[in-house]
Design a protein around this motif. Structure first.
Motif, PDB file in Angstrom:
ATOM      1  N   TYR A   1       0.829  -1.205   0.000  1.00  0.00           N
ATOM      2  CA  TYR A   1       0.000   0.000   0.000  1.00  0.00           C
ATOM      3  C   TYR A   1       0.867   1.260   0.000  1.00  0.00           C
ATOM      4  N   ALA A   2       2.009   1.221   0.691  1.00  0.00           N
ATOM      5  CA  ALA A   2       2.936   2.361   0.632  1.00  0.00           C
ATOM      6  C   ALA A   2       3.411   2.560  -0.803  1.00  0.00           C
ATOM      7  N   ARG A   3       3.722   1.466  -1.476  1.00  0.00           N
ATOM      8  CA  ARG A   3       4.137   1.544  -2.880  1.00  0.00           C
ATOM      9  C   ARG A   3       2.986   2.060  -3.749  1.00  0.00           C
ATOM     10  N   LEU A   4       1.759   1.614  -3.440  1.00  0.00           N
ATOM     11  CA  LEU A   4       0.593   2.029  -4.215  1.00  0.00           C
ATOM     12  C   LEU A   4       0.375   3.531  -4.136  1.00  0.00           C
ATOM     13  N   ILE A   5       0.635   4.120  -2.968  1.00  0.00           N
ATOM     14  CA  ILE A   5       0.478   5.570  -2.804  1.00  0.00           C
ATOM     15  C   ILE A   5       1.435   6.307  -3.737  1.00  0.00           C
ATOM     16  N   GLU A   6       2.696   5.887  -3.749  1.00  0.00           N
ATOM     17  CA  GLU A   6       3.680   6.548  -4.613  1.00  0.00           C
ATOM     18  C   GLU A   6       3.346   6.319  -6.088  1.00  0.00           C
ATOM     19  N   TYR A   7       2.961   5.115  -6.417  1.00  0.00           N
ATOM     20  CA  TYR A   7       2.606   4.728  -7.782  1.00  0.00           C
ATOM     21  C   TYR A   7       1.452   5.585  -8.310  1.00  0.00           C
ATOM     22  N   THR A   8       0.373   5.655  -7.517  1.00  0.00           N
ATOM     23  CA  THR A   8      -0.818   6.389  -7.941  1.00  0.00           C
ATOM     24  C   THR A   8      -0.552   7.885  -8.000  1.00  0.00           C
ATOM     25  N   SER A   9       0.198   8.390  -7.029  1.00  0.00           N
ATOM     26  CA  SER A   9       0.523   9.823  -7.014  1.00  0.00           C
ATOM     27  C   SER A   9       1.302  10.221  -8.269  1.00  0.00           C
ATOM     28  N   LEU A  10       2.216   9.361  -8.688  1.00  0.00           N
ATOM     29  CA  LEU A  10       2.987   9.656  -9.897  1.00  0.00           C
ATOM     30  C   LEU A  10       2.092   9.632 -11.137  1.00  0.00           C
ATOM     31  N   ILE A  11       1.191   8.655 -11.217  1.00  0.00           N
ATOM     32  CA  ILE A  11       0.244   8.603 -12.347  1.00  0.00           C
ATOM     33  C   ILE A  11      -0.551   9.902 -12.437  1.00  0.00           C
ATOM     34  N   MET A  12      -1.105  10.335 -11.308  1.00  0.00           N
ATOM     35  CA  MET A  12      -1.951  11.521 -11.309  1.00  0.00           C
ATOM     36  C   MET A  12      -1.154  12.789 -11.605  1.00  0.00           C
ATOM     37  N   GLU A  13       0.091  12.849 -11.140  1.00  0.00           N
ATOM     38  CA  GLU A  13       0.919  14.017 -11.453  1.00  0.00           C
ATOM     39  C   GLU A  13       1.241  14.060 -12.941  1.00  0.00           C
ATOM     40  N   LEU A  14       1.560  12.923 -13.530  1.00  0.00           N
ATOM     41  CA  LEU A  14       1.827  12.873 -14.969  1.00  0.00           C
ATOM     42  C   LEU A  14       0.605  13.322 -15.767  1.00  0.00           C
ATOM     43  N   LEU A  15      -0.580  12.933 -15.310  1.00  0.00           N
ATOM     44  CA  LEU A  15      -1.812  13.263 -16.040  1.00  0.00           C
ATOM     45  C   LEU A  15      -2.234  14.718 -15.863  1.00  0.00           C
ATOM     46  N   SER A  16      -1.867  15.327 -14.743  1.00  0.00           N
ATOM     47  CA  SER A  16      -2.371  16.672 -14.447  1.00  0.00           C
ATOM     48  C   SER A  16      -1.354  17.789 -14.645  1.00  0.00           C
ATOM     49  N   SER A  17      -0.072  17.442 -14.748  1.00  0.00           N
ATOM     50  CA  SER A  17       0.962  18.474 -14.812  1.00  0.00           C
ATOM     51  C   SER A  17       1.218  18.923 -16.252  1.00  0.00           C
ATOM     52  N   ALA A  18       1.268  20.222 -16.440  1.00  0.00           N
ATOM     53  CA  ALA A  18       1.622  20.763 -17.764  1.00  0.00           C
ATOM     54  C   ALA A  18       3.132  20.783 -17.956  1.00  0.00           C
ATOM     55  N   ALA A  19       3.874  20.710 -16.847  1.00  0.00           N
ATOM     56  CA  ALA A  19       5.340  20.748 -16.899  1.00  0.00           C
ATOM     57  C   ALA A  19       5.901  19.331 -16.818  1.00  0.00           C
ATOM     58  N   PRO A  20       7.137  19.140 -17.265  1.00  0.00           N
ATOM     59  CA  PRO A  20       7.770  17.825 -17.115  1.00  0.00           C
ATOM     60  C   PRO A  20       7.841  17.415 -15.645  1.00  0.00           C
ATOM     61  N   VAL A  21       7.713  16.124 -15.396  1.00  0.00           N
ATOM     62  CA  VAL A  21       7.666  15.592 -14.027  1.00  0.00           C
ATOM     63  C   VAL A  21       8.976  14.887 -13.697  1.00  0.00           C
ATOM     64  N   THR A  22       9.515  15.189 -12.528  1.00  0.00           N
ATOM     65  CA  THR A  22      10.708  14.510 -12.017  1.00  0.00           C
ATOM     66  C   THR A  22      10.385  13.967 -10.630  1.00  0.00           C
ATOM     67  N   LEU A  23      10.745  12.727 -10.383  1.00  0.00           N
ATOM     68  CA  LEU A  23      10.518  12.112  -9.076  1.00  0.00           C
ATOM     69  C   LEU A  23      11.665  11.155  -8.768  1.00  0.00           C
ATOM     70  N   ALA A  24      12.223  11.289  -7.589  1.00  0.00           N
ATOM     71  CA  ALA A  24      13.193  10.315  -7.081  1.00  0.00           C
ATOM     72  C   ALA A  24      12.559   9.703  -5.840  1.00  0.00           C
ATOM     73  N   GLY A  25      11.706   8.702  -6.050  1.00  0.00           N
ATOM     74  CA  GLY A  25      10.949   8.120  -4.955  1.00  0.00           C
ATOM     75  C   GLY A  25      11.589   6.870  -4.398  1.00  0.00           C
ATOM     76  N   ARG A  26      10.904   6.274  -3.441  1.00  0.00           N
ATOM     77  CA  ARG A  26      11.385   5.022  -2.854  1.00  0.00           C
ATOM     78  C   ARG A  26      11.229   3.864  -3.829  1.00  0.00           C
ATOM     79  N   TYR A  27      10.162   3.916  -4.627  1.00  0.00           N
ATOM     80  CA  TYR A  27       9.854   2.790  -5.520  1.00  0.00           C
ATOM     81  C   TYR A  27       9.991   3.147  -6.995  1.00  0.00           C
TER      82      TYR A  27
END
Length: 340
Positions: free
Chosen positions: A127-153
């Motif tokens: 579930y911790a992984r799912l939070i990061e996974y889903t958050s990245l999906i939603m940021e990619l879909l909603s952000s007009a700018a390029p997305v950068t993430l250095a997450g745990r997963y």
């Protein structure tokens, strides 16, 4: 469905799983049930995923191509796809069809499925992984700018999603809320937390559901005459020793909290005075409780669920368009009760 007091109730049906169908008939069955669901006023339709089923995105395309507005609720398992691939699929559906999707974020339940894909991640960490996974999906879909993430997963650098997704087509997010880890994931993601409900009488009067948005998954068989409803229910879901054994085996390889909770609920047994029925679940015919009885009795139970805060209902696979009509009667009466 709009309640008299202005509060809306969302109803989703469920697409049949491919492992129970003949390959040549399955496409027709999916299209047919999708059309029934849309005609009955459903918001969307749940599409399962696991190691034994065909790809849910392909099934979702069939649904969209045979309906005008029905929204697939696509089950998404992190071990199957990179979050960028999920975002790309959502954006591609939006570009091609202008249709909104919902995402049912699945942490995983059948341990054998995860072991086969070399994923030994413990339950709560999934579930911790799912939070990061889903958050990245939603940021990619909603952000007009390029997305950068250095997450745990997951890590991405200057990723921009093309084609962009119109804001009005951003997907709704669902997550299982049966465990404490699932509830926390739903809270952090602002997702609809889906429960496999207890009998409504076991919820305290006036109790509030903790999550911002909560839903339940259940089946319904309702008729004007309760004896007719029970007759139909028993004919559709007869007790089956082979199914009971399969259910017991599935319990042994599942670490899903909801699976264990439902199994415990079934042990005391329920009389026909209660519409809450677990025989389909206990005989491995489906994965949710059923409400069975008269329109009035089922409506009372639904109204109690609404009164504690449930506003989203995911129904089991519909048996026919007539069955959905009967279900709609029960919901209309329940909405009237809940608003008064």
């Amino acid at each position: 469905m709009e309640e008299p007091n202005g509060q809306s109730v969302r109803i989703f049906s469920t697409c049949p799983p491919s492992n129970l169908a003949q390959p040549r008939k399955y496409l027709r069955q999916v299209a047919e049930i999708a059309r029934w669901s849309e005609a009955a006023g459903c918001e969307g339709i749940l599409v399962y995923t696991d190691n034994g089923l065909i790809d849910p995105w392909i099934v979702s395309q069939v649904i969209i191509e045979h309906t005008e507005r029905l929204c697939p609720l696509v089950a998404v398992q992190p071990v199957y796809m990179h979050p960028y691939s999920v975002a790309k699929m959502v954006a591609s559906f939006g570009f091609l069809y202008g249709r909104r999707l919902y995402l049912n974020m699945v942490a995983g339940g059948f341990k054998n499925d995860l072991d086969a894909l070399n994923d030994p991640t413990p339950h709560d960490e999934r579930y911790a992984r799912l939070i990061e996974y889903t958050s990245l999906i939603m940021e990619l879909l909603s952000s007009a700018a390029p997305v950068t993430l250095a997450g745990r997963y997951y890590s991405v650098t200057n990723v921009k999603l093309t084609p962009p997704l119109p804001t009005e087509l951003l997907p709704g997010v669902f997550v299982s809320g049966s465990s404490a880890a699932g509830v926390e994931a739903g809270r952090k993601l602002g997702a609809t937390a889906v429960h496999y409900p207890k009998p409504a009488a076991e919820y305290a009067a006036g109790a509030a559901i903790e999550e911002t948005e909560s839903g339940v998954r259940l089946g319904i068989i309702a008729r004007a005459d309760p004896e007719e409803a029970w007759r139909i229910a028993r004919a559709r879901f007869p007790e089956d020793r082979r199914g009971q054994i399969t259910h017991q085996l599935a319990m042994q390889v599942s670490d899903s909290i909801w699976h264990k909770q439902l199994s415990e609920l079934g042990k005391p047994g329920y009389s026909e005075e209660s519409p809450y029925w677990l025989v389909p679940f206990e005989n491995y015919k489906t994965f949710c409780p059923y409400l069975v009885g008269s329109y009035e009795r089922v409506a009372d139970e639904l109204a109690r669920y609404m009164s504690v805060g449930y506003r989203t209902f995911i129904l089991d696979v519909p048996a026919s368009p007539e069955e959905l009509s009967h279900i709609r009667v029960a919901f209309e009466r329940a909405s009237t009760r809940a608003s008064s």
